[in-house]
Design an enzyme around this catalytic site. Structure first.
Site, PDB file in Angstrom:
ATOM      1  N   GLU A   1     -10.147 -27.923 -10.684  1.00 44.50           N
ATOM      2  CA  GLU A   1      -9.728 -27.065  -9.572  1.00 44.50           C
ATOM      3  C   GLU A   1      -9.579 -25.600  -9.987  1.00 44.50           C
ATOM      4  OE1 GLU A   1      -8.387 -25.216  -6.488  1.00 44.50           O
ATOM      5  OE2 GLU A   1      -6.825 -25.454  -8.014  1.00 44.50           O
TER       6      GLU A   1
ATOM      7  N   ASP B   1      -8.178 -36.252 -14.162  1.00 48.62           N
ATOM      8  CA  ASP B   1      -7.120 -36.471 -13.162  1.00 48.62           C
ATOM      9  C   ASP B   1      -7.645 -36.928 -11.796  1.00 48.62           C
ATOM     10  OD1 ASP B   1      -5.496 -35.539 -15.145  1.00 48.62           O
ATOM     11  OD2 ASP B   1      -4.954 -33.657 -14.170  1.00 48.62           O
TER      12      ASP B   1
ATOM     13  N   ARG C   1      -8.309 -38.111 -22.978  1.00 43.91           N
ATOM     14  CA  ARG C   1      -9.384 -37.144 -22.719  1.00 43.91           C
ATOM     15  C   ARG C   1     -10.470 -37.147 -23.775  1.00 43.91           C
ATOM     16  NH1 ARG C   1      -6.436 -31.669 -21.022  1.00 43.91           N
ATOM     17  NH2 ARG C   1      -7.591 -30.862 -22.778  1.00 43.91           N
TER      18      ARG C   1
ATOM     19  N   ARG D   1      11.618 -48.007 -24.787  1.00 41.11           N
ATOM     20  CA  ARG D   1      10.846 -47.075 -25.626  1.00 41.11           C
ATOM     21  C   ARG D   1       9.733 -46.447 -24.789  1.00 41.11           C
ATOM     22  NH1 ARG D   1      11.098 -48.552 -31.148  1.00 41.11           N
ATOM     23  NH2 ARG D   1      13.172 -49.409 -31.517  1.00 41.11           N
TER      24      ARG D   1
ATOM     25  N   THR E   1     -12.758 -33.725 -14.121  1.00 41.63           N
ATOM     26  CA  THR E   1     -11.365 -33.835 -14.576  1.00 41.63           C
ATOM     27  C   THR E   1     -11.004 -35.301 -14.692  1.00 41.63           C
ATOM     28  OG1 THR E   1      -9.016 -33.556 -14.085  1.00 41.63           O
ATOM     29  CG2 THR E   1     -10.450 -33.541 -12.194  1.00 41.63           C
TER      30      THR E   1
END
Ligand code: F6P
Length: 342
Positions: free
Chosen positions: A103, A127, A274, A265, A125
């Site tokens: 973006e 995402d 990535r 944890r 991306t």
């Protein structure tokens, strides 16, 4: 025709597959020449380029990262940034640009296009939050990595009967958390789009222990507790004004441990999501985007972005898809309620 190619923003698996398909089609079908622009908008401003021909793209299809380098440089915040980019394009005789980015990078592309630079955008991306496209490449690989991690965490969580919190990437959107959480059978999934109630998460954790199983809680890095502040380790911002996230997973594990009195944890997956080789699907999508970007340039369809709609690759105006992120709809998130706490 001379075409410049750049990759901007956070890297993601499949960038090299786009670069390869753009160069292979442009050279083999249209006899174009290419110029690699180094480090995203950073190289465009500073005039740093790399040779980009068929030899340069041989063997890069399965490689993670980007052979061109990337940066989060925002030329709109640099004095005469746009003029400096024009200077670089002029110096190399570049007629048009292929801009591969998320973006932020594509918003700059949209501004440059408004200023008269001929370019076509390609959405990337991990995402999956670029507007106008059903999917971005990189997302499938990241979801695969996160799902494998969740599978592994289940077995160790069961051995020790602990709560394990898994923090995944996703600053504005919970696409990775939702897909990997569902695929990995998480017992709670927390996304940035929906503020979470810590008491409710505790109830899910406790009900999972009651049926003698250990809870796995997947949390996107941008998720926020109800009436709370975003939890960050580092308040510094990048050139696009984003805070550097990471911290919600640790915070949540501490809260869950003290409220439920069961050990908790955290595993922060971070950049592991990535890096490395793209999945077959991401190579396929990245390759198609590259081929269609070349055709968009050939057709003079400047100021557009290639996008996936269903199984078709279409062109959408950059101005219509930049400026906001594509978020997980509430209705989709709620489909998975039945799995939370059970
Ligand atoms: O935008 C992609 C992304 O991976 C986000 O999920 C994450 O918040 C951000 O990049 C981290 O960026 P960087 O590692 O470049 O600081």
């Amino acid at each position: 025709m001379r075409v410049g190619v750049l990759t901007g923003g956070g890297d993601c698996p499949g960038l090299n597959a786009v670069i390869r398909s753009v160069v292979r089609k442009g050279v083999q079908e249209y006899a174009w020449e290419f110029v690699g622009i180094a480090d995203g908008w950073g190289g465009a401003v500073k005039d740093v380029t790399r040779p980009l021909d068929v030899a340069a793209v041989r063997g890069i299809l399965p490689l993670g990262g980007t052979i061109l380098g990337s940066s989060r440089t925002n030329p709109l915040r640099i004095d005469n940034g746009i003029d400096r980019i024009r200077g670089t394009l002029r110096a190399h005789g570049i007629d048009a640009l292929v801009v591969i980015g998320g973006e932020d990078t594509l918003s700059v592309a949209s501004a440059l296009s408004d200023a008269g630079v001929d370019l076509v955008g390609v959405p990337k991306t991990i995402d999956n939050d670029v507007g106008g496209t059903d999917y971005t490449f990189g997302f499938d690989t990241a979801v695969g990595i996160a799902t494998e991690a969740i599978d592994r965490l289940h077995t160790t969580a069961e051995s020790h009967k602990r709560t394990l919190v898994v923090e995944v990437m996703g600053r504005h959107s919970g696409w990775i958390a939702l897909h990997a959480g569902v695929a990995g059978g998480a017992n709670a999934i927390l996304i940035p789009e929906v503020e979470f109630d810590v008491d409710r998460v505790c109830a899910w954790v406790e009900s999972r222990f009651e049926i003698n199983y250990a809870p796995i809680v997947v949390v996107a890095e941008g998720a926020v507790p109800r009436a709370g502040q975003m939890v960050v380790k580092d308040e510094s911002r990048d050139e696009f004004g984003h805070v550097r996230l990471s911290g919600i997973g640790d915070w949540l594990a501490r809260e869950l441990e003290s409220r439920t009195e069961k050990e908790a944890r955290t595993t922060v997956l971070g950049h592991v999501q990535r890096g490395g080789t793209p999945s077959a699907y991401d190579r396929w999508l990245a390759t198609r985007f590259g081929l269609h970007a070349v055709d968009a340039i050939r057709d003079g369809a400047f100021g557009t972005m290639v996008a996936l709609r269903g199984t078709d690759v279409v062109r959408v105006p950059l101005a219509d898809v930049t400026g906001t992120n594509k978020l997980v709809p509430n209705k989709l998130y709620e489909e998975f309620d039945v799995f939370f706490g059970t």
